[in-house]
Design a protein around this motif. Structure first.
Motif, PDB file in Angstrom:
ATOM      1  N   THR A  88      -9.547 -73.987 -32.903  1.00 49.28           N
ATOM      2  CA  THR A  88      -9.424 -72.540 -33.127  1.00 49.28           C
ATOM      3  C   THR A  88     -10.691 -71.987 -33.767  1.00 49.28           C
ATOM      4  N   LYS A 126      -6.881 -76.803 -35.692  1.00 43.39           N
ATOM      5  CA  LYS A 126      -7.618 -75.841 -36.523  1.00 43.39           C
ATOM      6  C   LYS A 126      -9.104 -75.853 -36.166  1.00 43.39           C
ATOM      7  N   GLN A 151     -13.216 -69.262 -32.117  1.00 44.49           N
ATOM      8  CA  GLN A 151     -13.517 -67.990 -32.790  1.00 44.49           C
ATOM      9  C   GLN A 151     -15.024 -67.797 -32.951  1.00 44.49           C
TER      10      GLN A 151
END
Length: 179
Positions: free
Chosen positions: A123, A120, A127
């Motif tokens: 990610t 997570k 992003q």
């Protein structure tokens, strides 16, 4: 301090409304790296108006709505200089302390939970990194970007690349440890 510096800096560039400042922050993704929430602009303008750092230059009517166009005052220019010097002399190394604290205790949690959290984290970093690239592109399409701003983007990109590399190495270490 960040919001005040940002608002006064915008007004040194040109007189504008709070809405224009918000739009500029969001379109260029500046709100992401500067830590200035677009909603804080109006509060800062009202407070700085009371402090005589900014003044209303004009009121523009748009349909049923009116918007105040602000300008920086001489007192505001002095405040800007002080905030600028203060901002340039603060430490520019900001460590992700909550993340590092959590890493100190990974031996006390199951590996699968740690790996899921690190996935997570990776990610999220990816992003944010992509959003920074988009912000740079938008800025380059809108204006001729000064060299110092390009260097700023380059530095931010390197920070993201370092963090992404670190997270990948952590994941590899945890995966190898389980084999």
């Amino acid at each position: 301090m960040k919001t005040r510096l940002m608002v006064l800096g915008f007004l040194l560039y040109k007189s504008m409304s709070g809405y224009e400042m918000q739009q500029h922050l969001q379109q260029s993704q500046t709100d992401t790296w500067a830590g200035v929430l677009p909603g804080s602009i109006y509060h800062a303008l009202k407070k700085m108006e009371k402090e005589q750092l900014v003044a209303i230059e004009s009121i523009e009517q748009t349909g049923n709505r009116s918007k105040a166009i602000y300008q920086i005052t001489e007192k505001g220019k002095q405040e800007f200089q002080q905030l600028l010097i203060s901002g340039l002399t603060e430490s520019s190394a900001s460590l992700p302390t909550t993340f590092y604290t959590a890493l100190s205790f990974i031996p006390y949690a199951p590996n699968d939970i740690i790996l899921e959290a690190l996935n997570k984290q990776e990610t999220l970093l990816q992003q944010e990194y992509e959003q920074m690239k988009i912000g740079k592109k938008i800025k380059e399409e809108a204006i001729e970007v000064p060299e110092h701003t390009l260097l700023l983007f380059e530095n931010m990109f390197l920070h993201y690349e370092i963090q992404l590399s670190f997270v990948k190495k952590l994941k590899e270490s945890l995966t190898t440890k389980n084999k």
